[in-house]
Design an enzyme around this catalytic site. Structure first.
Site, PDB file in Angstrom:
ATOM      1  N   TRP A 190       1.921   7.054  12.234  1.00  0.00           N
ATOM      2  CA  TRP A 190       0.521   7.028  11.805  1.00  0.00           C
ATOM      3  C   TRP A 190      -0.071   5.685  12.107  1.00  0.00           C
ATOM      4  CZ3 TRP A 190      -1.989   3.980   8.042  1.00  0.00           C
ATOM      5  CH2 TRP A 190      -3.368   4.282   7.921  1.00  0.00           C
ATOM      6  N   ARG A 204       0.828 -11.106  13.560  1.00  0.00           N
ATOM      7  CA  ARG A 204      -0.032 -10.625  12.462  1.00  0.00           C
ATOM      8  C   ARG A 204       0.655 -10.600  11.100  1.00  0.00           C
ATOM      9  NH1 ARG A 204      -4.459  -8.506  12.152  1.00  0.00           N
ATOM     10  NH2 ARG A 204      -3.993  -6.461  11.281  1.00  0.00           N
ATOM     11  N   HIS A 247     -14.670  -5.054  10.978  1.00  0.00           N
ATOM     12  CA  HIS A 247     -14.312  -3.719  11.475  1.00  0.00           C
ATOM     13  C   HIS A 247     -15.545  -2.882  11.768  1.00  0.00           C
ATOM     14  CE1 HIS A 247     -10.005  -3.197   9.767  1.00  0.00           C
ATOM     15  NE2 HIS A 247     -10.206  -4.433  10.172  1.00  0.00           N
ATOM     16  N   TYR A 267      -7.024   7.107  13.097  1.00  0.00           N
ATOM     17  CA  TYR A 267      -6.926   5.845  12.373  1.00  0.00           C
ATOM     18  C   TYR A 267      -8.182   5.003  12.594  1.00  0.00           C
ATOM     19  CZ  TYR A 267      -6.287   1.093  11.339  1.00  0.00           C
ATOM     20  OH  TYR A 267      -6.531  -0.156  10.854  1.00  0.00           O
ATOM     21  N   ASP A 278      -6.280  -3.478   1.523  1.00  0.00           N
ATOM     22  CA  ASP A 278      -5.135  -3.296   0.623  1.00  0.00           C
ATOM     23  C   ASP A 278      -4.440  -4.627   0.340  1.00  0.00           C
ATOM     24  OD1 ASP A 278      -4.646  -2.226   3.478  1.00  0.00           O
ATOM     25  OD2 ASP A 278      -2.615  -2.748   2.878  1.00  0.00           O
ATOM     26  N   GLU A 320      -3.787  -4.365  19.378  1.00  0.00           N
ATOM     27  CA  GLU A 320      -2.898  -4.522  18.224  1.00  0.00           C
ATOM     28  C   GLU A 320      -1.942  -3.339  18.092  1.00  0.00           C
ATOM     29  OE1 GLU A 320      -5.154  -4.895  14.624  1.00  0.00           O
ATOM     30  OE2 GLU A 320      -3.431  -4.314  13.408  1.00  0.00           O
ATOM     31  N   ARG A 370     -13.698  -5.716  15.597  1.00  0.00           N
ATOM     32  CA  ARG A 370     -12.727  -4.699  15.993  1.00  0.00           C
ATOM     33  C   ARG A 370     -13.460  -3.376  16.185  1.00  0.00           C
ATOM     34  NH1 ARG A 370      -7.839  -2.131  12.390  1.00  0.00           N
ATOM     35  NH2 ARG A 370      -9.483  -0.656  11.877  1.00  0.00           N
ATOM     36  N   HIS A 394      -3.022 -10.219   9.123  1.00  0.00           N
ATOM     37  CA  HIS A 394      -3.510  -8.960   8.577  1.00  0.00           C
ATOM     38  C   HIS A 394      -4.434  -9.276   7.391  1.00  0.00           C
ATOM     39  CE1 HIS A 394      -2.090  -4.917   6.587  1.00  0.00           C
ATOM     40  NE2 HIS A 394      -3.214  -4.745   7.234  1.00  0.00           N
ATOM     41  N   ASN A 435       0.809  -1.218   0.000  1.00  0.00           N
ATOM     42  CA  ASN A 435       0.000   0.000   0.000  1.00  0.00           C
ATOM     43  C   ASN A 435       0.846   1.273   0.000  1.00  0.00           C
ATOM     44  OD1 ASN A 435      -2.445   1.280  -0.050  1.00  0.00           O
ATOM     45  ND2 ASN A 435      -2.962   0.910   2.101  1.00  0.00           N
ATOM     46  N   ASP A 473      -7.228  -1.718  17.555  1.00  0.00           N
ATOM     47  CA  ASP A 473      -5.935  -1.450  16.897  1.00  0.00           C
ATOM     48  C   ASP A 473      -5.430  -0.080  17.345  1.00  0.00           C
ATOM     49  OD1 ASP A 473      -3.766  -1.218  15.233  1.00  0.00           O
ATOM     50  OD2 ASP A 473      -4.869  -1.654  13.371  1.00  0.00           O
ATOM     51  N   GLU A 523      -8.162 -11.411  10.102  1.00  0.00           N
ATOM     52  CA  GLU A 523      -8.846 -10.139   9.841  1.00  0.00           C
ATOM     53  C   GLU A 523      -9.579 -10.225   8.495  1.00  0.00           C
ATOM     54  OE1 GLU A 523      -6.182  -6.827   9.418  1.00  0.00           O
ATOM     55  OE2 GLU A 523      -7.791  -5.361   9.634  1.00  0.00           O
ATOM     56  N   HIS A 562      -2.528   1.070  16.412  1.00  0.00           N
ATOM     57  CA  HIS A 562      -1.830   1.560  15.227  1.00  0.00           C
ATOM     58  C   HIS A 562      -0.535   2.298  15.558  1.00  0.00           C
ATOM     59  CE1 HIS A 562      -1.967   2.390  10.808  1.00  0.00           C
ATOM     60  NE2 HIS A 562      -2.660   1.271  10.854  1.00  0.00           N
ATOM     61  N   GLU A 579       1.729  -6.703  11.430  1.00  0.00           N
ATOM     62  CA  GLU A 579       1.249  -6.538  10.052  1.00  0.00           C
ATOM     63  C   GLU A 579       2.300  -5.889   9.161  1.00  0.00           C
ATOM     64  OE1 GLU A 579      -2.269  -4.136  10.789  1.00  0.00           O
ATOM     65  OE2 GLU A 579      -1.267  -2.363  10.026  1.00  0.00           O
TER      66      GLU A 579
HETATM   67  C1  GCO Z   1      -5.305  -3.197  10.018  1.00  0.00           C
HETATM   68  C2  GCO Z   1      -4.310  -2.231   9.506  1.00  0.00           C
HETATM   69  C3  GCO Z   1      -4.644  -1.474   8.275  1.00  0.00           C
HETATM   70  C4  GCO Z   1      -3.431  -0.699   7.813  1.00  0.00           C
HETATM   71  C5  GCO Z   1      -3.355  -0.750   6.339  1.00  0.00           C
HETATM   72  C6  GCO Z   1      -2.105  -0.085   5.815  1.00  0.00           C
HETATM   73  O1  GCO Z   1      -5.166  -3.584  11.149  1.00  0.00           O
HETATM   74  O2  GCO Z   1      -6.178  -3.567   9.250  1.00  0.00           O
HETATM   75  O3  GCO Z   1      -3.738  -1.492  10.546  1.00  0.00           O
HETATM   76  O4  GCO Z   1      -5.788  -0.695   8.376  1.00  0.00           O
HETATM   77  O5  GCO Z   1      -3.442   0.600   8.269  1.00  0.00           O
HETATM   78  O6  GCO Z   1      -3.428  -2.074   5.937  1.00  0.00           O
HETATM   79  O7  GCO Z   1      -1.911  -0.374   4.494  1.00  0.00           O
HETATM   80 MG    MG Z   2      -3.522  -2.863  12.135  1.00  0.00          MG
END
Ligand code: GCO
Ligand code: MG
Length: 403
Positions: A403, A284, A123, A160, A317, A237, A148, A313, A38, A211, A340, A213, A263
């Site tokens: 991020w 992950r 999600h 996020y 994407d 996560e 989630r 993961h 991605n 998550d 996921e 993040h 991930e």
């Molecule tokens: C998740 C991830 C995604 C990522 C994304 C980045 O747990 O699904 O954190 O949302 O941000 O896959 O490319």
């Molecule tokens: Mg994630």
């Protein structure tokens, strides 16, 4: 032997960008692999076209392990997301070919099913706690056993995991990176409230995940873990960035909330210390970003020794090709935890016809020979690549943050 005669990289954008490798053999058998990274898609496309495909021509498609070693050790420059995503694409395509030639779905080649189906999590997100709970109820009604939860943070314009669309979340949203603003203290106030409300509204029979993040320091993550413990989260996560694997020791000292990470990992070396020191509960790493089925099996085998389970993961994407490969892996691996599942749009599904299915919170890869997924090249050609970046994140004073 099935000799590789041709391989092509197909870039398409049915609502979002995907990179797919298609390998062809002299007997007409073809295999597909996902090569989507991605926000950095064309780097992998070029790595494959310039540096991998020329080395594949003439090779025996059955020799999956040897090709893997050739591309990994033979590159001299080992690991890294671009290299490992490219290797993953080749690996997936070769498993697809092997399955088709054997007349068996890939999970059968991996030892057969270890369970009846693969538990997935959906999600639920919303601008407010109430919106998130409403979305979660929707998922519950559709049979999801695990959800989630992400919600907006009062006083922050965006965060996020919260999207404009109720079902589809696409963070890679602009031609140049969008800039988000982050406040840890505001965030830490809202998440325990989200989980408290969720347990009241959804009950205790559903697994709840979150998550972070990569946004907290280890001690902040320990604090959040403690605050969420009464609501029994399935996992937290990416509590903190994992470049320094030691960081997770500090989190562990303060909370029994299960931890998931990986991930963004590209190889077993990113996870080795975390696993061996039992600093995480779920790994992950995914088929597409961590070297394919061949390498992910190695990671899972190491994790199994330490009772760490898989939690691949599966954001949008990762193309339906990666999703299919993940489901074959999940169905067969002994230490499976959860998968996921962020549904793809109809537009994406039309480009990638597939045999996998969802029912009652569980998925199954289907029994078509190989991975059971393909790319419709005519449709793919109608969606031209369009550059899209993931956002960057800054603290309120302008400092660049994760991020
Ligand atoms: C998740 C991830 C995604 C990522 C994304 C980045 O747990 O699904 O954190 O949302 O941000 O896959 O490319
Ligand atoms: Mg994630």
């Amino acid at each position: 032997m099935p000799k590789i005669t041709r391989a092509r990289v197909i870039v398409t954008c049915p609502g979002r960008n995907f990179v797919t490798l298609k390998i062809e053999c002299d007997d007409g058998t073809t295999g597909v692999g996902d090569a989507t990274l991605n926000g950095r898609e064309l780097a992998v496309a070029s790595y494959l076209s310039e540096h991998v495909i020329p080395c594949l021509i003439g090779r025996d498609a059955h020799r999956i392990e040897d090709v893997w070693q050739y591309l990994y050790k033979g590159a001299y420059w080992r690991r890294g997301p671009v290299t490992m995503t490219a290797i993953a694409a080749v690996d997936m395509a070769l498993w697809d070919i092997k399955g088709k030639l054997a007349g068996l779905p890939v999970y059968q080649l991996l030892g057969g099913a270890s369970r009846e189906g693969v538990m997935v999590y959906g999600h639920a997100n919303g601008a407010t706690i109430d919106d998130t709970i409403a979305a979660a109820k929707d998922y519950q009604a559709q049979g999801y056993k695990a959800i989630r939860l992400q919600c907006g943070v009062p006083g922050m314009a965006s965060t996020y995991g919260v999207s404009k669309d109720r079902y589809f979340y696409e963070p890679a949203d602009a031609d140049l990176p969008t800039e988000n603003v982050w406040s840890t203290s505001k965030y830490l106030r809202v998440v325990p409230e989200l989980f408290r409300t969720a347990r009241e509204a959804l009950g205790w029979d559903v697994h709840l995940l979150h998550d972070i993040h990569h946004r907290l320091t280890p001690i902040e993550a320990g604090r959040l873990g403690r605050d969420l413990e009464p609501y029994r989260p399935f996992w937290l996560e990416d509590a903190t960035p994992a470049e320094n694997q030691e960081a997770f020791r500090l989190i562990r000292q303060h909370t029994t909330a299960p931890l998931a990470v990986g991930e963004v990992f590209s190889s077993i070396w990113d996870a080795k210390d975390l696993i061996q020191n039992q600093l995480i509960d779920y790994i992950r790493a995914t088929v597409v970003h961590a070297g394919g089925i061949t390498h992910l099996r190695r990671i899972a085998a190491l994790a199994d020794l330490y009772q760490v389970r898989t939690g691949c993961h599966g954001a949008t994407d990762l193309s339906p090709v990666a999703m299919a490969a993940a489901l074959h892996f999940d169905l067969s691996v002994p230490n499976f935890g959860i998968q996921e599942y962020m549904r793809h749009t109809d537009e994406t599904d039309a480009v990638f016809p597939h045999a996998y299915s969802f029912a009652d919170g569980m998925m199954h890869p289907g029994d078509a020979p190989g991975l059971g997924v393909d790319i419709d090249e005519d449709r793919a050609a109608r969606h031209e690549y369009s550059r899209a970046f993931l956002p960057v994140n800054r603290l309120e004073d302008g400092t660049l943050w994760s991020w």
